[in-house]
Scaffold this motif. Structure first.
Motif, PDB file in Angstrom:
ATOM      1  N   ARG A 138      -2.438 -37.498   4.562  1.00  0.00           N
ATOM      2  CA  ARG A 138      -2.603 -38.786   3.882  1.00  0.00           C
ATOM      3  C   ARG A 138      -2.115 -38.720   2.447  1.00  0.00           C
ATOM      4  O   ARG A 138      -1.394 -39.620   1.975  1.00  0.00           O
ATOM      5  CB  ARG A 138      -4.075 -39.212   3.888  1.00  0.00           C
ATOM      6  CG  ARG A 138      -4.605 -39.668   5.234  1.00  0.00           C
ATOM      7  CD  ARG A 138      -6.091 -40.007   5.133  1.00  0.00           C
ATOM      8  NE  ARG A 138      -6.348 -41.002   4.110  1.00  0.00           N
ATOM      9  CZ  ARG A 138      -7.354 -40.942   3.251  1.00  0.00           C
ATOM     10  NH1 ARG A 138      -8.209 -39.935   3.269  1.00  0.00           N
ATOM     11  NH2 ARG A 138      -7.524 -41.897   2.360  1.00  0.00           N
ATOM     12  N   LYS A 139      -2.483 -37.671   1.752  1.00  0.00           N
ATOM     13  CA  LYS A 139      -2.099 -37.549   0.347  1.00  0.00           C
ATOM     14  C   LYS A 139      -0.585 -37.392   0.195  1.00  0.00           C
ATOM     15  O   LYS A 139       0.021 -37.971  -0.717  1.00  0.00           O
ATOM     16  CB  LYS A 139      -2.832 -36.373  -0.290  1.00  0.00           C
ATOM     17  CG  LYS A 139      -4.324 -36.628  -0.495  1.00  0.00           C
ATOM     18  CD  LYS A 139      -5.008 -35.433  -1.134  1.00  0.00           C
ATOM     19  CE  LYS A 139      -6.489 -35.722  -1.394  1.00  0.00           C
ATOM     20  NZ  LYS A 139      -7.185 -34.548  -1.992  1.00  0.00           N
TER      21      LYS A 139
ATOM     22  N   TYR B  34     -16.175 -43.009   3.256  1.00  0.00           N
ATOM     23  CA  TYR B  34     -14.841 -42.785   2.716  1.00  0.00           C
ATOM     24  C   TYR B  34     -14.808 -41.675   1.669  1.00  0.00           C
ATOM     25  O   TYR B  34     -13.733 -41.253   1.251  1.00  0.00           O
ATOM     26  CB  TYR B  34     -14.325 -44.083   2.102  1.00  0.00           C
ATOM     27  CG  TYR B  34     -12.824 -44.162   1.981  1.00  0.00           C
ATOM     28  CD1 TYR B  34     -11.994 -44.033   3.093  1.00  0.00           C
ATOM     29  CD2 TYR B  34     -12.219 -44.391   0.741  1.00  0.00           C
ATOM     30  CE1 TYR B  34     -10.620 -44.126   2.989  1.00  0.00           C
ATOM     31  CE2 TYR B  34     -10.836 -44.496   0.633  1.00  0.00           C
ATOM     32  CZ  TYR B  34     -10.050 -44.357   1.763  1.00  0.00           C
ATOM     33  OH  TYR B  34      -8.683 -44.449   1.654  1.00  0.00           O
TER      34      TYR B  34
ATOM     35  N   GLU C 166      -6.439 -35.339   5.819  1.00  0.00           N
ATOM     36  CA  GLU C 166      -6.463 -35.627   4.384  1.00  0.00           C
ATOM     37  C   GLU C 166      -5.217 -35.097   3.679  1.00  0.00           C
ATOM     38  O   GLU C 166      -4.637 -35.763   2.813  1.00  0.00           O
ATOM     39  CB  GLU C 166      -7.718 -35.012   3.759  1.00  0.00           C
ATOM     40  CG  GLU C 166      -7.901 -35.305   2.281  1.00  0.00           C
ATOM     41  CD  GLU C 166      -8.451 -36.700   2.030  1.00  0.00           C
ATOM     42  OE1 GLU C 166      -8.658 -37.022   0.856  1.00  0.00           O
ATOM     43  OE2 GLU C 166      -8.670 -37.447   2.996  1.00  0.00           O
TER      44      GLU C 166
ATOM     45  N   LEU D 267     -12.556 -39.518   8.485  1.00  0.00           N
ATOM     46  CA  LEU D 267     -11.880 -38.543   7.639  1.00  0.00           C
ATOM     47  C   LEU D 267     -11.946 -37.151   8.246  1.00  0.00           C
ATOM     48  O   LEU D 267     -12.923 -36.788   8.898  1.00  0.00           O
ATOM     49  CB  LEU D 267     -12.502 -38.515   6.240  1.00  0.00           C
ATOM     50  CG  LEU D 267     -12.455 -39.817   5.440  1.00  0.00           C
ATOM     51  CD1 LEU D 267     -13.046 -39.588   4.051  1.00  0.00           C
ATOM     52  CD2 LEU D 267     -11.032 -40.353   5.326  1.00  0.00           C
ATOM     53  N   ASN D 268     -10.895 -36.375   7.971  1.00  0.00           N
ATOM     54  CA  ASN D 268     -10.787 -35.012   8.469  1.00  0.00           C
ATOM     55  C   ASN D 268      -9.916 -34.233   7.485  1.00  0.00           C
ATOM     56  O   ASN D 268      -8.924 -34.773   6.977  1.00  0.00           O
ATOM     57  CB  ASN D 268     -10.151 -35.023   9.867  1.00  0.00           C
ATOM     58  CG  ASN D 268      -9.851 -33.633  10.386  1.00  0.00           C
ATOM     59  OD1 ASN D 268      -8.838 -33.036  10.033  1.00  0.00           O
ATOM     60  ND2 ASN D 268     -10.716 -33.114  11.239  1.00  0.00           N
ATOM     61  N   PRO D 269     -10.231 -32.980   7.180  1.00  0.00           N
ATOM     62  CA  PRO D 269      -9.475 -32.241   6.162  1.00  0.00           C
ATOM     63  C   PRO D 269      -7.982 -32.091   6.456  1.00  0.00           C
ATOM     64  O   PRO D 269      -7.157 -32.168   5.535  1.00  0.00           O
ATOM     65  CB  PRO D 269     -10.170 -30.871   6.153  1.00  0.00           C
ATOM     66  CG  PRO D 269     -11.563 -31.147   6.632  1.00  0.00           C
ATOM     67  CD  PRO D 269     -11.418 -32.231   7.649  1.00  0.00           C
TER      68      PRO D 269
ATOM     69  N   SER E 245     -14.760 -37.141  12.455  1.00  0.00           N
ATOM     70  CA  SER E 245     -13.296 -37.119  12.390  1.00  0.00           C
ATOM     71  C   SER E 245     -12.617 -38.376  12.907  1.00  0.00           C
ATOM     72  O   SER E 245     -11.398 -38.498  12.824  1.00  0.00           O
ATOM     73  CB  SER E 245     -12.747 -35.891  13.130  1.00  0.00           C
ATOM     74  OG  SER E 245     -12.891 -34.731  12.336  1.00  0.00           O
TER      75      SER E 245
ATOM     76  N   TRP F 182     -16.801 -35.861   4.365  1.00  0.00           N
ATOM     77  CA  TRP F 182     -16.549 -35.567   5.777  1.00  0.00           C
ATOM     78  C   TRP F 182     -17.815 -35.879   6.575  1.00  0.00           C
ATOM     79  O   TRP F 182     -18.862 -35.301   6.325  1.00  0.00           O
ATOM     80  CB  TRP F 182     -16.191 -34.095   5.985  1.00  0.00           C
ATOM     81  CG  TRP F 182     -15.211 -33.518   4.996  1.00  0.00           C
ATOM     82  CD1 TRP F 182     -15.418 -32.462   4.150  1.00  0.00           C
ATOM     83  CD2 TRP F 182     -13.876 -33.948   4.753  1.00  0.00           C
ATOM     84  NE1 TRP F 182     -14.307 -32.220   3.400  1.00  0.00           N
ATOM     85  CE2 TRP F 182     -13.329 -33.130   3.754  1.00  0.00           C
ATOM     86  CE3 TRP F 182     -13.092 -34.967   5.287  1.00  0.00           C
ATOM     87  CZ2 TRP F 182     -12.037 -33.281   3.281  1.00  0.00           C
ATOM     88  CZ3 TRP F 182     -11.808 -35.127   4.805  1.00  0.00           C
ATOM     89  CH2 TRP F 182     -11.290 -34.291   3.821  1.00  0.00           C
TER      90      TRP F 182
ATOM     91  N   ASP G 177      -2.965 -44.877  -1.906  1.00  0.00           N
ATOM     92  CA  ASP G 177      -3.728 -44.335  -0.788  1.00  0.00           C
ATOM     93  C   ASP G 177      -2.994 -44.597   0.520  1.00  0.00           C
ATOM     94  O   ASP G 177      -2.010 -45.340   0.563  1.00  0.00           O
ATOM     95  CB  ASP G 177      -5.127 -44.961  -0.752  1.00  0.00           C
ATOM     96  CG  ASP G 177      -6.173 -44.008  -0.188  1.00  0.00           C
ATOM     97  OD1 ASP G 177      -5.791 -43.007   0.457  1.00  0.00           O
ATOM     98  OD2 ASP G 177      -7.371 -44.273  -0.385  1.00  0.00           O
TER      99      ASP G 177
END
Length: 388
Positions: free
Chosen positions: A64-65, A47, A61, A56-58, A53, A50, A75
């Protein structure tokens, strides 16, 4: 945090990707490491870095934010569909022998999970009329661990008093989950009212163009991380980078689209309320709605869904009305650029049709077309059935 900032700037470090206005799609399945220790650390806490995928994946991300900020949450996780978000959020908070209290007639795939899947693992669900908080209190058992809410729902728009239900749940150490697909975080923020987990179908207004399916789950960082490390990765239901990029694109115009859709819906609502072939119109921000005061207190807007009962007492007549529409499409879902309609009788066998008001309901979604364009289409369809 300002909504305009969230939609257009937040979580986008443009210096990291060549100062591009639109973030890139990181279309990669996995990520490389320079040391064995760095790889080992990623295994210990996927968590925080990276790795793969599926998790997590940029590009994901950034999304998500933004979505967590819109909900006022710590979150967020984004799924391949709204039903996946429902399944993971519920599964993460029950065990064999537990009891769930759910509003009656929840979304189809939520009900299927409650009725067919969870009983195989000795998890039972009690359905209640969620318009009265006392019904939640009366349904609590010693093994109740979860309240499942849907406010408003997507056909008749019953609401729950979210703050009161959340307060009751906290007194009994019960987790609350609310489906907020009708309102989006722009028009209702359940977390601020005390709800633990908030989900929505991003297929609807977040995407906005009927070209991506996705689900959103927001909540506290501890519970979201716990779901990530178990149900999210185990089921493998995380959103893919390209679809995440489409949702980021959809967010840019979210506020403008909702404002337009809301304005159009108000005009269509007024038209339907005055039409002689309409028996009743159901919309939570209409003064005739039974829970109007509650809707005004916890919702900032009503978006584009409304339901009307047509004065047509045969299946063939209702079908003729729907099939006579030239621009409003007959389809499930909502939230895209196009107006949609779905008749309740489509889910009823013709031989079971009895002409009751609930079987004569049509759910209309008002899209981005001009209000007059939608009204003219409805008018000519009414004329078809009126003139035989």
């Amino acid at each position: 945090m300002d909504i305009s900032y969230i939609l257009n700037e937040y979580a986008e470090d443009r210096d990291e990707y060549f100062r591009a206005i639109a973030p890139p799609i990181m279309q990669t399945s996995n990520f490389a490491f320079k040391t064995v220790e760095a790889l080992r650390s990623s295994f210990d806490d996927e968590y925080s870095t990276w790795l793969y995928s599926r998790g997590l994946n940029p590009t994901v991300e950034i999304l998500r934010k933004k979505l967590a900020a819109l909900d006022g949450a710590e979150d967020c996780l984004v799924f391949n569909s709204g039903s996946a978000a429902i399944f993971a959020s519920v599964l993460a908070n029950v065990k064999s022998g537990d009891h769930i209290v759910s509003v009656r007639n929840p979304y189809t795939w939520a009900k299927k999970m409650f009725d067919e899947i969870l009983p195989r693992f000795n998890v039972r669900t009690t359905y209640i009329d969620g318009t009265d908080v006392n019904n939640f209190s009366s349904a609590i058992r010693e093994n109740t661990t979860l309240f499942y809410l849907e406010s408003p729902n997507s056909w008749t728009y019953e609401l729950q008093d979210l703050a009161a239900v959340a307060q009751l749940a906290k007194q009994h150490n019960i987790i609350t989950i609310c489906d907020n697909s009708f309102c989006t975080p722009l028009y209702q923020r359940p977390i601020e009212l005390g709800i633990d987990l908030v989900l929505q179908s991003a297929t609807k207004y977040i995407g906005g163009h009927s070209d991506v399916i996705a689900g959103v789950l927001c909540g506290g960082s501890d519970i979201i991380k716990r779901i990530f490390n178990s149900e999210y990765n185990n089921i493998g239901s995380g959103i893919q980078p390209f679809n995440a990029w489409l949702l980021i694109r959809g967010l840019r115009t979210l506020q403008a689209r909702l404002d337009r859709i809301t304005s159009t819906t108000e005009k269509v609502l007024d038209y339907l309320k005055s039409h002689p072939l309409v028996e009743k119109v159901i919309f939570p921000l209409d003064e005739a709605f039974p829970q109007y005061d509650l809707a005004k207190s916890q919702m900032k807007g009503g978006c584009g869904l409304l339901t009307f009962v047509i004065k047509c007492y045969t299946v063939s007549g209702i079908e003729k009305f729907c099939e006579s529409l030239k621009h409003i499409l007959m389809a499930v879902s909502w939230g895209g650029h196009e107006s949609l309609i779905i008749p309740r009788c489509a889910g009823i066998k013709p031989e079971s049709f009895n002409g009751s008001a609930d079987q004569r309901m049509l759910r209309l979604y008002c899209g981005l077309e001009d209000a007059d364009y939608i009204i003219k289409d409805l008018e000519q369809a009414f004329n078809v059935i009126e003139n035989g």
